[in-house]
Design an enzyme around this catalytic site. Sequence first.
Site, PDB file in Angstrom:
ATOM      1  N   LYS A 133       0.834  -1.204   0.000  1.00 31.90           N
ATOM      2  CA  LYS A 133       0.000   0.000   0.000  1.00 31.90           C
ATOM      3  C   LYS A 133       0.870   1.256   0.000  1.00 31.90           C
ATOM      4  O   LYS A 133       0.642   2.181  -0.777  1.00 31.90           O
ATOM      5  CB  LYS A 133      -0.897  -0.015   1.243  1.00 31.90           C
ATOM      6  CG  LYS A 133      -1.561   1.314   1.550  1.00 31.90           C
ATOM      7  CD  LYS A 133      -2.416   1.256   2.783  1.00 31.90           C
ATOM      8  CE  LYS A 133      -1.687   1.536   4.082  1.00 31.90           C
ATOM      9  NZ  LYS A 133      -1.314   2.956   4.291  1.00 31.90           N
ATOM     10  N   ASN A 134       1.874   1.271   0.864  1.00 32.85           N
ATOM     11  CA  ASN A 134       2.666   2.493   1.021  1.00 32.85           C
ATOM     12  C   ASN A 134       3.600   2.755  -0.159  1.00 32.85           C
ATOM     13  O   ASN A 134       4.162   3.838  -0.273  1.00 32.85           O
ATOM     14  CB  ASN A 134       3.482   2.451   2.315  1.00 32.85           C
ATOM     15  CG  ASN A 134       2.598   2.654   3.531  1.00 32.85           C
ATOM     16  OD1 ASN A 134       1.404   2.927   3.405  1.00 32.85           O
ATOM     17  ND2 ASN A 134       3.177   2.527   4.716  1.00 32.85           N
ATOM     18  N   ARG A 181      -4.643  10.246   5.011  1.00 34.29           N
ATOM     19  CA  ARG A 181      -3.621  11.272   5.114  1.00 34.29           C
ATOM     20  C   ARG A 181      -2.669  11.290   3.914  1.00 34.29           C
ATOM     21  O   ARG A 181      -2.214  12.348   3.477  1.00 34.29           O
ATOM     22  CB  ARG A 181      -2.805  10.973   6.372  1.00 34.29           C
ATOM     23  CG  ARG A 181      -2.360  12.151   7.117  1.00 34.29           C
ATOM     24  CD  ARG A 181      -1.365  11.717   8.155  1.00 34.29           C
ATOM     25  NE  ARG A 181      -0.026  12.066   7.702  1.00 34.29           N
ATOM     26  CZ  ARG A 181       0.489  13.278   7.772  1.00 34.29           C
ATOM     27  NH1 ARG A 181      -0.203  14.245   8.291  1.00 34.29           N
ATOM     28  NH2 ARG A 181       1.686  13.529   7.326  1.00 34.29           N
ATOM     29  N   CYS A 208      -5.298  12.809  13.470  1.00 33.31           N
ATOM     30  CA  CYS A 208      -5.306  11.410  13.094  1.00 33.31           C
ATOM     31  C   CYS A 208      -5.204  10.606  14.370  1.00 33.31           C
ATOM     32  O   CYS A 208      -4.596  11.060  15.341  1.00 33.31           O
ATOM     33  CB  CYS A 208      -4.121  11.127  12.187  1.00 33.31           C
ATOM     34  SG  CYS A 208      -3.729   9.406  12.031  1.00 33.31           S
ATOM     35  N   ARG A 237       0.591  14.227  13.320  1.00 34.60           N
ATOM     36  CA  ARG A 237       1.029  14.013  11.944  1.00 34.60           C
ATOM     37  C   ARG A 237       0.899  15.256  11.056  1.00 34.60           C
ATOM     38  O   ARG A 237       0.133  15.273  10.099  1.00 34.60           O
ATOM     39  CB  ARG A 237       0.268  12.841  11.324  1.00 34.60           C
ATOM     40  CG  ARG A 237       0.435  11.573  12.115  1.00 34.60           C
ATOM     41  CD  ARG A 237      -0.247  10.417  11.474  1.00 34.60           C
ATOM     42  NE  ARG A 237       0.615   9.698  10.554  1.00 34.60           N
ATOM     43  CZ  ARG A 237       0.230   8.623   9.885  1.00 34.60           C
ATOM     44  NH1 ARG A 237      -0.982   8.173   9.993  1.00 34.60           N
ATOM     45  NH2 ARG A 237       1.062   8.011   9.074  1.00 34.60           N
ATOM     46  N   ASP A 281       5.199   0.554  11.842  1.00 39.92           N
ATOM     47  CA  ASP A 281       4.021  -0.157  11.338  1.00 39.92           C
ATOM     48  C   ASP A 281       3.983  -1.626  11.771  1.00 39.92           C
ATOM     49  O   ASP A 281       3.015  -2.334  11.484  1.00 39.92           O
ATOM     50  CB  ASP A 281       3.962  -0.080   9.805  1.00 39.92           C
ATOM     51  CG  ASP A 281       3.520   1.307   9.333  1.00 39.92           C
ATOM     52  OD1 ASP A 281       3.103   2.128  10.172  1.00 39.92           O
ATOM     53  OD2 ASP A 281       3.592   1.561   8.113  1.00 39.92           O
ATOM     54  N   ARG A 326      -8.204  -1.000   5.039  1.00 44.33           N
ATOM     55  CA  ARG A 326      -7.387   0.055   4.433  1.00 44.33           C
ATOM     56  C   ARG A 326      -6.035  -0.496   3.999  1.00 44.33           C
ATOM     57  O   ARG A 326      -5.437   0.033   3.068  1.00 44.33           O
ATOM     58  CB  ARG A 326      -7.147   1.190   5.439  1.00 44.33           C
ATOM     59  CG  ARG A 326      -8.374   2.022   5.722  1.00 44.33           C
ATOM     60  CD  ARG A 326      -8.007   3.233   6.547  1.00 44.33           C
ATOM     61  NE  ARG A 326      -6.827   3.865   5.989  1.00 44.33           N
ATOM     62  CZ  ARG A 326      -5.916   4.532   6.694  1.00 44.33           C
ATOM     63  NH1 ARG A 326      -6.058   4.664   7.994  1.00 44.33           N
ATOM     64  NH2 ARG A 326      -4.886   5.085   6.109  1.00 44.33           N
TER      65      ARG A 326
END
Length: 449
Positions: free
Chosen positions: A39-40, A110, A134, A139, A323, A415
């Site tokens: 995802k990132n 975000r 958040c 952030r 994470d 997500r």
Amino acid sequence: MHHLHPLAFAPTWQRIQMDSILIQGGCPLNGSVQTSGAKNAALPLLAAAILTDKPVTFQRMPHLCDITTMITLLANQGADVSMDDQDRLRIDTAPSNNPEAPYELVKTMRASALVLGPLLARFGRARVSLPGGCAIGARPMDLHLKGLEAMGAKISVEHGYVDAKVEKKLHGAHIAFDKVTVTGTENLMMAAALADGETILDNAAREPEVVNLAESLRNMGADIENDGSSCIRIRGVESLSGGELEVIADRIEAATYLAAGLISGGEVTTRDINPDLLDTFLSRLRDAGAIVETGKDWIRCSASNRLRAVNIETSPHPGFPTDLQAQFMAIMCIAEGSSVIRENIFENRFMHVQELRRMGARIVLNGNMAVVEGVEKLSGAPVMATDLRASASLVLAGLAATGETTISRVYHIDRGYERIEEKLGQLGASIRRITPHTDMFWRPDFATS
Ligand code: UD1
């Protein structure tokens, strides 16, 4: 090629908002699981499509809600979104004419801020909603803005929106980040790719996802060097071409499945991932007594005894990833001995602690430090997902616990984890998703979830 409504890409937001996951703990997970695209890594690659008026196609694009949000954002700006004949996502931003990222989309994710640099570089202006607070901390995006200002952008923040303009073109600059920021590095790298002259990003993020973006931009004709180090050099070019971009493996997803195998007393292999991406995580698992085997593109973890407590502290890559902090904590909850877990990246990333305690974990919090005293067994309980990785830790705890665990608000998990219940189910977990349509009558707790 067929054109597609962006929301066709994943389950609709409304439908999954109320979903829960039900886990019957105690089954050891065994087998192998394919790693999805990260995802990132995918999010900045999608934003990079703004930098060119030629079509870009993507391989290994994960099917996730955050990806749908980014695609919707691009479609909202006028981009043409389709699937090519090989079923790959194709984005053509030639028709884009609206350099805006509205609040309705940014508030759910975000990382939407990643369009700021590319919009400014391509159109000379951008209007992007501020992401707002958040769950895992303030952030801010001050470092993104400071960097763009150093490149010549005029920025004002009004009515909750960042308004950015540049007279002619962004110019290169020497930017030293006060703090390592992943999306900040990516945003400025994209802006610099089309700027006049040379940009140096000092104290840049070294995450593999940053390298994936640099490689992709090079594919499109950008001149970028030293990505993967903390000092990246970018020489701006006139224009970028389209291309085929490949998303790297999701190291966080793979690590979560390896953790699922370990915490349940089984043996899981993750496929299609370079083990180097998880060096620090795997060495902490070895310290805890896990048996870690690796090949060119796979990783296998198991344990012959109960794991031992190990201390960790999160830091930017190549340190221990924030994470994976929550997932590692779940493992430590049933390890032998006490471990100290320090969170150095986000100030409020311990929301899973409260929920883990409801499952019998013994954790004492003190500022950014958690002391976890391992217990023999966790016990299943109804818990609530609070953010993406916290939710993953609750799934892990549920797999290890005795009895039933219900995790509500699983939209957080959706997500970032593609088909999580299906992948865990294939490994032998007793897990299922409950949607309010089918189950609300026999599980009345949904009325309030
Ligand atoms: C990215 C990842 C996220 C991961 C995080 C840290 C994506 C889409 N998300 O988030 O999963 O948890 O990196 O590895 O890639 N900061 C500032 N000012 C700024 C920007 C950041 O003070 O302008 C601070 C943040 O509050 C935080 C730290 O810098 O304390 C690191 O944040 P950052 O690396 O920017 O996180 P994201 O890029 O948002």
